[in-house]
Scaffold this motif. Sequence first.
Motif, PDB file in Angstrom:
ATOM      1  N   ASN A 137      59.357  36.434 -83.214  1.00 16.63           N
ATOM      2  CA  ASN A 137      58.610  36.152 -84.450  1.00 16.63           C
ATOM      3  C   ASN A 137      57.828  37.360 -84.941  1.00 16.63           C
ATOM      4  N   GLY A 138      57.951  38.484 -84.222  1.00 19.75           N
ATOM      5  CA  GLY A 138      57.223  39.681 -84.604  1.00 19.75           C
ATOM      6  C   GLY A 138      55.781  39.692 -84.160  1.00 19.75           C
ATOM      7  N   ASP A 139      55.411  38.790 -83.235  1.00 20.24           N
ATOM      8  CA  ASP A 139      54.037  38.721 -82.726  1.00 20.24           C
ATOM      9  C   ASP A 139      53.891  39.617 -81.496  1.00 20.24           C
ATOM     10  N   LEU A 140      52.779  40.330 -81.399  1.00 17.64           N
ATOM     11  CA  LEU A 140      52.503  41.182 -80.249  1.00 17.64           C
ATOM     12  C   LEU A 140      52.335  40.318 -79.003  1.00 17.64           C
ATOM     13  N   ILE A 141      53.070  40.658 -77.926  1.00 15.35           N
ATOM     14  CA  ILE A 141      52.975  39.865 -76.698  1.00 15.35           C
ATOM     15  C   ILE A 141      52.536  40.698 -75.494  1.00 15.35           C
ATOM     16  N   SER A 142      52.668  42.028 -75.569  1.00 17.08           N
ATOM     17  CA  SER A 142      52.229  42.834 -74.432  1.00 17.08           C
ATOM     18  C   SER A 142      52.075  44.298 -74.836  1.00 17.08           C
ATOM     19  N   LEU A 143      51.250  44.997 -74.063  1.00 16.67           N
ATOM     20  CA  LEU A 143      51.086  46.444 -74.191  1.00 16.67           C
ATOM     21  C   LEU A 143      51.446  47.066 -72.847  1.00 16.67           C
ATOM     22  N   SER A 144      52.163  48.186 -72.888  1.00 14.64           N
ATOM     23  CA  SER A 144      52.570  48.872 -71.663  1.00 14.64           C
ATOM     24  C   SER A 144      52.047  50.307 -71.690  1.00 14.64           C
ATOM     25  N   TYR A 145      51.551  50.770 -70.537  1.00 13.55           N
ATOM     26  CA  TYR A 145      51.011  52.120 -70.415  1.00 13.55           C
ATOM     27  C   TYR A 145      51.781  52.867 -69.322  1.00 13.55           C
ATOM     28  N   PHE A 146      52.125  54.118 -69.601  1.00 10.90           N
ATOM     29  CA  PHE A 146      52.964  54.894 -68.696  1.00 10.90           C
ATOM     30  C   PHE A 146      52.269  56.180 -68.258  1.00 10.90           C
ATOM     31  N   ASP A 147      52.666  56.671 -67.085  1.00  6.14           N
ATOM     32  CA  ASP A 147      52.201  57.956 -66.576  1.00  6.14           C
ATOM     33  C   ASP A 147      53.427  58.754 -66.165  1.00  6.14           C
ATOM     34  N   ASP A 148      53.664  59.879 -66.849  1.00  9.34           N
ATOM     35  CA  ASP A 148      54.881  60.676 -66.615  1.00  9.34           C
ATOM     36  C   ASP A 148      56.133  59.818 -66.754  1.00  9.34           C
ATOM     37  N   GLY A 149      56.122  58.918 -67.720  1.00  7.59           N
ATOM     38  CA  GLY A 149      57.290  58.100 -67.995  1.00  7.59           C
ATOM     39  C   GLY A 149      57.427  56.872 -67.127  1.00  7.59           C
ATOM     40  N   GLN A 150      56.552  56.702 -66.126  1.00  2.24           N
ATOM     41  CA  GLN A 150      56.622  55.555 -65.227  1.00  2.24           C
ATOM     42  C   GLN A 150      55.571  54.518 -65.619  1.00  2.24           C
ATOM     43  N   LEU A 151      55.991  53.256 -65.663  1.00  2.00           N
ATOM     44  CA  LEU A 151      55.076  52.184 -66.026  1.00  2.00           C
ATOM     45  C   LEU A 151      53.945  52.069 -65.010  1.00  2.00           C
ATOM     46  N   LYS A 152      52.696  52.081 -65.487  1.00  2.00           N
ATOM     47  CA  LYS A 152      51.543  51.985 -64.601  1.00  2.00           C
ATOM     48  C   LYS A 152      50.690  50.750 -64.889  1.00  2.00           C
ATOM     49  N   GLU A 153      50.697  50.284 -66.112  1.00  2.00           N
ATOM     50  CA  GLU A 153      49.857  49.135 -66.456  1.00  2.00           C
ATOM     51  C   GLU A 153      50.470  48.346 -67.601  1.00  2.00           C
ATOM     52  N   SER A 154      50.351  47.030 -67.537  1.00  2.00           N
ATOM     53  CA  SER A 154      50.791  46.155 -68.612  1.00  2.00           C
ATOM     54  C   SER A 154      49.665  45.189 -68.952  1.00  2.00           C
ATOM     55  N   GLN A 155      49.516  44.874 -70.228  1.00  2.00           N
ATOM     56  CA  GLN A 155      48.551  43.875 -70.674  1.00  2.00           C
ATOM     57  C   GLN A 155      49.301  42.733 -71.344  1.00  2.00           C
TER      58      GLN A 155
END
Length: 235
Positions: free
Chosen positions: A149-167
């Motif tokens: 539906n185009g609604d924001l469901i998560s944010l992802s944060y990376f360090d040197d291309g590797q996933l480190k945190e998700s909200q």
Amino acid sequence: MNQAVFLVTTLNGVQKSRLTRRIKQMMDDGMQVKVILGLVNLYETRKARLLFSQTMSAKRLAQIDVLDLSEIFATKPGIPLQSDEQLKIDESLSEFEFKLEDGVKATRYVKAGDIKAEKIIDAEDGHLIRLTQFNEKHQPRRSANYNDNGDLISLSYFDDGQLKESQLINAKGESVFQFIDQGREVKLTFSLGKSSVIKLPTAVRLSKADVEAIMRASQWIRFINLIKSCKISRC
């Protein structure tokens, strides 16, 4: 009607033939089936849905209730995102469009030859799937992920291309949970006797007097720290 619930936590798990067989067996036995896509890598949720849909016929899919974490916690209270957490793209930069697999289209925004951001949309109906910002190494720095539906469901944060945190984001656009990758290397020690199932390395030989051999190795263990987002007065 009895219900069977399957929890899937990885992309590999979605594709396992054992999962497909068990679901079909339960459905043939007259049970209502629910599949929960509990991926900690929240940006993989869309891929997981697509892979699961490829394992079942359209008739069976119509009878299965598939839910992801964003749907389960859509009404869970959270805390508003800060202004610097809301990902935006400078669409005045040079654009390069191309199609990817899985029916999506990508637009990359470039400045002086460097990739600054990327927007991925559904090639069929044009709804937004993902916005990504890149670092100076052209690796993802953070991304915003959206549902059908185009609604924001998560944010992802990376360090040197590797996933480190998700909200995980609720229906109000608030942060509900944070998943923080705290993987680390651990040292492992194995005691191997002559009757051990694990084979000894070719360089190790046991004499008649030996009762065991010590083998040491290192392994990267992934730990995920789950943090609930809430105001202090509600925690």
